[in-house]
Write a protein that holds these residues in place. Structure first.
Motif, mmCIF file in Angstrom:
data_model
loop_
_atom_site.group_PDB
_atom_site.id
_atom_site.type_symbol
_atom_site.label_atom_id
_atom_site.label_comp_id
_atom_site.label_asym_id
_atom_site.label_seq_id
_atom_site.Cartn_x
_atom_site.Cartn_y
_atom_site.Cartn_z
ATOM 1 N N PRO A 197 20.367 1.811 26.476
ATOM 2 C CA PRO A 197 20.493 3.031 27.286
ATOM 3 C C PRO A 197 19.519 4.135 26.893
ATOM 4 C CG PRO A 197 22.554 2.548 26.132
ATOM 5 C CD PRO A 197 21.596 1.477 25.799
ATOM 6 N N ASP A 198 18.986 4.117 25.658
ATOM 7 C CA ASP A 198 18.101 5.192 25.232
ATOM 8 C C ASP A 198 16.627 4.782 25.212
ATOM 9 O OD1 ASP A 198 18.298 3.440 23.165
ATOM 10 O OD2 ASP A 198 18.548 4.964 21.620
ATOM 11 N N ASP A 252 14.308 5.095 27.431
ATOM 12 C CA ASP A 252 13.407 6.105 27.989
ATOM 13 C C ASP A 252 13.200 7.262 27.025
ATOM 14 O OD1 ASP A 252 16.043 6.808 28.333
ATOM 15 O OD2 ASP A 252 15.680 7.963 30.159
ATOM 16 N N LEU A 253 14.231 7.591 26.228
ATOM 17 C CA LEU A 253 14.081 8.656 25.244
ATOM 18 C C LEU A 253 13.097 8.245 24.160
ATOM 19 C CD1 LEU A 253 17.818 9.697 24.889
ATOM 20 C CD2 LEU A 253 16.015 10.880 26.142
ATOM 21 N N LYS A 254 13.194 7.001 23.720
ATOM 22 C CA LYS A 254 12.264 6.501 22.703
ATOM 23 C C LYS A 254 10.840 6.531 23.226
ATOM 24 C CE LYS A 254 15.512 3.537 20.292
ATOM 25 N NZ LYS A 254 15.868 2.169 19.922
ATOM 26 N N ARG A 255 10.654 6.173 24.478
ATOM 27 C CA ARG A 255 9.321 6.168 25.073
ATOM 28 C C ARG A 255 8.745 7.585 25.111
ATOM 29 N NH1 ARG A 255 9.744 5.387 31.000
ATOM 30 N NH2 ARG A 255 10.223 7.574 30.774
ATOM 31 N N ASP A 256 9.573 8.556 25.482
ATOM 32 C CA ASP A 256 9.101 9.928 25.600
ATOM 33 C C ASP A 256 8.799 10.556 24.240
ATOM 34 O OD1 ASP A 256 9.383 9.699 28.318
ATOM 35 O OD2 ASP A 256 11.353 10.657 28.380
ATOM 36 N N VAL A 257 9.530 10.169 23.209
ATOM 37 C CA VAL A 257 9.387 10.770 21.891
ATOM 38 C C VAL A 257 8.308 10.061 21.065
ATOM 39 C CG1 VAL A 257 10.680 11.215 19.754
ATOM 40 C CG2 VAL A 257 11.764 11.572 21.935
#
Length: 131
Positions: free
Chosen positions: A78-79, A81-86
């Motif tokens: 579920p996370d 996309d957050l890993k990609r952005d960070v």
């Protein structure tokens, strides 16, 4: 009485007499000799095995992909996309962290060199005093 299709019909209460259609007898064997000429020969059933085989072969699905990549089929976390952005920000921080660690190591080495130099000086002074 005449209808729009060119057929003559009797009155509505009596049976229909049509002159536009020819009488064909498929399942009925007439007893009258005049009607036997209108009898149609029995139809022979065609072999449907070949047609069915062709249709079954046509309906068989061809394998598009022989090997299935399980990583593509597994659901994403579920996370993701957050890993990609960070990730970009983490790369910058990683570089800064490596620089800071290198600087701390240099400072410690300088401090140890000064301690070593001081220890060597004190040892020389002690040797000179003791002579």
């Amino acid at each position: 009485m005449e209808t729009g299709d060119g057929c003559r019909r009797a009155t509505p209460d009596s049976y229909c007499v049509t002159s536009c259609r020819e009488l064909k007898l498929r399942n009925y064997t007439p007893l009258d000799e005049s009607l036997k000429g209108r009898q149609i020969a029995q139809a022979k059933p065609e072999s449907v095995e070949e047609k069915v085989k062709e249709q079954l072969e046509a309906a068989k699905p061809e394998p598009i992909i022989e090997e299935v990549d399980l990583t593509n089929l597994a659901p994403r976390k579920p996370d993701w996309d957050l890993k990609r952005d960070v990730a970009k920000k983490l790369e910058k921080l990683e570089k800064r962290t490596q620089r800071a660690i290198a600087e701390l190591i240099r400072e410690r080495l300088k401090g140890q060199e000064e301690n070593l130099a001081g220890a060597v000086q004190s040892a020389k002074q002690e040797n000179e005093d003791s002579d």
